[in-house]
Scaffold this motif. Structure first.
Motif, PDB file in Angstrom:
ATOM      1  N   LEU A 148       0.979  -1.081   0.060  1.00  0.00           N
ATOM      2  CA  LEU A 148      -0.003   0.100   0.058  1.00  0.00           C
ATOM      3  C   LEU A 148       0.872   1.209   0.064  1.00  0.00           C
ATOM      4  N   THR A 149       0.875   1.846  -1.212  1.00  0.00           N
ATOM      5  CA  THR A 149       1.637   3.241  -1.157  1.00  0.00           C
ATOM      6  C   THR A 149       0.649   4.206  -2.055  1.00  0.00           C
ATOM      7  N   VAL A 150       1.277   5.491  -1.840  1.00  0.00           N
ATOM      8  CA  VAL A 150       0.414   6.417  -2.497  1.00  0.00           C
ATOM      9  C   VAL A 150       1.265   7.522  -2.928  1.00  0.00           C
ATOM     10  N   ARG A 151       1.265   7.866  -4.200  1.00  0.00           N
ATOM     11  CA  ARG A 151       2.408   8.916  -4.710  1.00  0.00           C
ATOM     12  C   ARG A 151       1.922  10.166  -4.046  1.00  0.00           C
ATOM     13  N   TYR A 152       3.138  10.823  -3.589  1.00  0.00           N
ATOM     14  CA  TYR A 152       3.257  12.151  -2.707  1.00  0.00           C
ATOM     15  C   TYR A 152       2.197  12.951  -3.571  1.00  0.00           C
ATOM     16  N   ALA A 153       2.418  13.200  -4.950  1.00  0.00           N
ATOM     17  CA  ALA A 153       1.655  14.191  -5.667  1.00  0.00           C
ATOM     18  C   ALA A 153       0.285  13.910  -5.735  1.00  0.00           C
ATOM     19  N   ASP A 154      -0.315  12.703  -5.365  1.00  0.00           N
ATOM     20  CA  ASP A 154      -1.756  12.646  -5.233  1.00  0.00           C
ATOM     21  C   ASP A 154      -2.383  12.893  -3.842  1.00  0.00           C
ATOM     22  N   ILE A 155      -1.376  13.046  -3.133  1.00  0.00           N
ATOM     23  CA  ILE A 155      -2.222  13.388  -1.694  1.00  0.00           C
ATOM     24  C   ILE A 155      -2.821  14.733  -1.647  1.00  0.00           C
ATOM     25  N   ALA A 156      -3.998  14.400  -1.207  1.00  0.00           N
ATOM     26  CA  ALA A 156      -4.858  15.793  -0.773  1.00  0.00           C
ATOM     27  C   ALA A 156      -4.790  16.345   0.563  1.00  0.00           C
ATOM     28  N   ALA A 157      -4.901  15.169   1.608  1.00  0.00           N
ATOM     29  CA  ALA A 157      -4.906  15.690   2.874  1.00  0.00           C
ATOM     30  C   ALA A 157      -4.659  14.335   3.477  1.00  0.00           C
ATOM     31  N   ILE A 158      -4.194  14.350   5.000  1.00  0.00           N
ATOM     32  CA  ILE A 158      -3.905  13.383   5.933  1.00  0.00           C
ATOM     33  C   ILE A 158      -4.732  13.907   6.791  1.00  0.00           C
ATOM     34  N   MET A 159      -5.618  12.769   7.532  1.00  0.00           N
ATOM     35  CA  MET A 159      -6.396  12.855   8.746  1.00  0.00           C
ATOM     36  C   MET A 159      -6.313  11.733   9.699  1.00  0.00           C
ATOM     37  N   TYR A 160      -6.673  12.017  10.891  1.00  0.00           N
ATOM     38  CA  TYR A 160      -6.805  11.109  11.936  1.00  0.00           C
ATOM     39  C   TYR A 160      -8.006  10.085  11.638  1.00  0.00           C
ATOM     40  N   TYR A 161      -7.605   9.085  11.997  1.00  0.00           N
ATOM     41  CA  TYR A 161      -8.532   7.841  11.541  1.00  0.00           C
ATOM     42  C   TYR A 161      -9.937   7.948  12.578  1.00  0.00           C
ATOM     43  N   HIS A 162     -11.146   7.708  11.927  1.00  0.00           N
ATOM     44  CA  HIS A 162     -12.135   7.454  12.811  1.00  0.00           C
ATOM     45  C   HIS A 162     -13.043   6.246  12.213  1.00  0.00           C
ATOM     46  N   PRO A 163     -13.487   5.583  12.977  1.00  0.00           N
ATOM     47  CA  PRO A 163     -14.247   4.405  12.587  1.00  0.00           C
ATOM     48  C   PRO A 163     -15.523   4.915  11.466  1.00  0.00           C
ATOM     49  N   SER A 164     -15.948   5.993  11.454  1.00  0.00           N
ATOM     50  CA  SER A 164     -17.123   6.464  10.621  1.00  0.00           C
ATOM     51  C   SER A 164     -16.403   6.490   9.051  1.00  0.00           C
ATOM     52  N   LEU A 165     -15.119   6.357   9.078  1.00  0.00           N
ATOM     53  CA  LEU A 165     -14.423   6.600   7.693  1.00  0.00           C
ATOM     54  C   LEU A 165     -14.248   5.004   7.144  1.00  0.00           C
ATOM     55  N   ASP A 166     -14.576   4.068   7.904  1.00  0.00           N
ATOM     56  CA  ASP A 166     -14.500   2.558   7.562  1.00  0.00           C
ATOM     57  C   ASP A 166     -15.037   2.278   6.095  1.00  0.00           C
ATOM     58  N   ALA A 167     -16.327   2.971   5.734  1.00  0.00           N
ATOM     59  CA  ALA A 167     -16.866   2.539   4.345  1.00  0.00           C
ATOM     60  C   ALA A 167     -16.139   2.877   3.276  1.00  0.00           C
ATOM     61  N   ARG A 168     -15.501   4.215   3.539  1.00  0.00           N
ATOM     62  CA  ARG A 168     -14.655   4.726   2.657  1.00  0.00           C
ATOM     63  C   ARG A 168     -13.278   4.049   2.205  1.00  0.00           C
ATOM     64  N   ILE A 169     -12.863   3.546   3.446  1.00  0.00           N
ATOM     65  CA  ILE A 169     -11.648   2.664   3.319  1.00  0.00           C
ATOM     66  C   ILE A 169     -11.549   1.484   2.621  1.00  0.00           C
ATOM     67  N   ILE A 170     -12.879   0.839   3.066  1.00  0.00           N
ATOM     68  CA  ILE A 170     -13.354  -0.384   2.253  1.00  0.00           C
ATOM     69  C   ILE A 170     -13.478   0.030   1.013  1.00  0.00           C
ATOM     70  N   GLY A 171     -13.915   1.002   0.436  1.00  0.00           N
ATOM     71  CA  GLY A 171     -14.116   1.431  -0.999  1.00  0.00           C
ATOM     72  C   GLY A 171     -12.830   1.524  -1.797  1.00  0.00           C
ATOM     73  N   ALA A 172     -11.931   2.003  -1.104  1.00  0.00           N
ATOM     74  CA  ALA A 172     -10.534   2.173  -1.645  1.00  0.00           C
ATOM     75  C   ALA A 172      -9.665   1.198  -1.536  1.00  0.00           C
ATOM     76  N   TYR A 173      -9.576   0.696  -0.348  1.00  0.00           N
ATOM     77  CA  TYR A 173      -8.533  -0.642   0.013  1.00  0.00           C
ATOM     78  C   TYR A 173      -9.194  -1.986  -0.090  1.00  0.00           C
ATOM     79  N   GLY A 174     -10.256  -2.140   0.112  1.00  0.00           N
ATOM     80  CA  GLY A 174     -10.929  -3.595   0.364  1.00  0.00           C
ATOM     81  C   GLY A 174     -11.184  -3.986   1.730  1.00  0.00           C
ATOM     82  N   ARG A 175     -10.650  -3.426   2.681  1.00  0.00           N
ATOM     83  CA  ARG A 175     -10.854  -3.832   4.190  1.00  0.00           C
ATOM     84  C   ARG A 175     -10.152  -2.905   4.709  1.00  0.00           C
TER      85      ARG A 175
END
Length: 76
Positions: free
Chosen positions: A11-38
């Motif tokens: 799991l890597t991300v190109r620096y140029a593609d980063i828009a924001a870095i945020m604290y994790y919160h369980p309410s973001l789980d659906a978005r994480i699953i959509g991008a990473y699968g789990r």
């Protein structure tokens, strides 16, 4: 190096593609699953890309932000 490793195998991300870095919160789980699968164990922060993907990271938010700022500063 133009890629930020997020602390999980393959799991890597190109620096140029980063828009924001945020604290994790369980309410973001659906978005994480959509991008990473789990939602992996030990998620500490989220890296949001310009296309709206939310990727998990096991690194601290301070570590990720410092790496991102260092990359941006080296390119200025």
């Amino acid at each position: 190096m133009d890629v930020l490793w997020l602390g999980y195998d393959g799991l890597t991300v190109r620096y140029a593609d980063i828009a924001a870095i945020m604290y994790y919160h369980p309410s973001l789980d659906a978005r994480i699953i959509g991008a990473y699968g789990r939602v992996p164990a030990n998620v500490r922060a989220i890296v949001v890309t310009g296309d709206g993907s939310y990727f998990p990271s096991s690194w601290s938010i301070d570590h990720l932000r410092q790496r991102w700022y260092d990359w941006r500063g080296a390119r200025a």
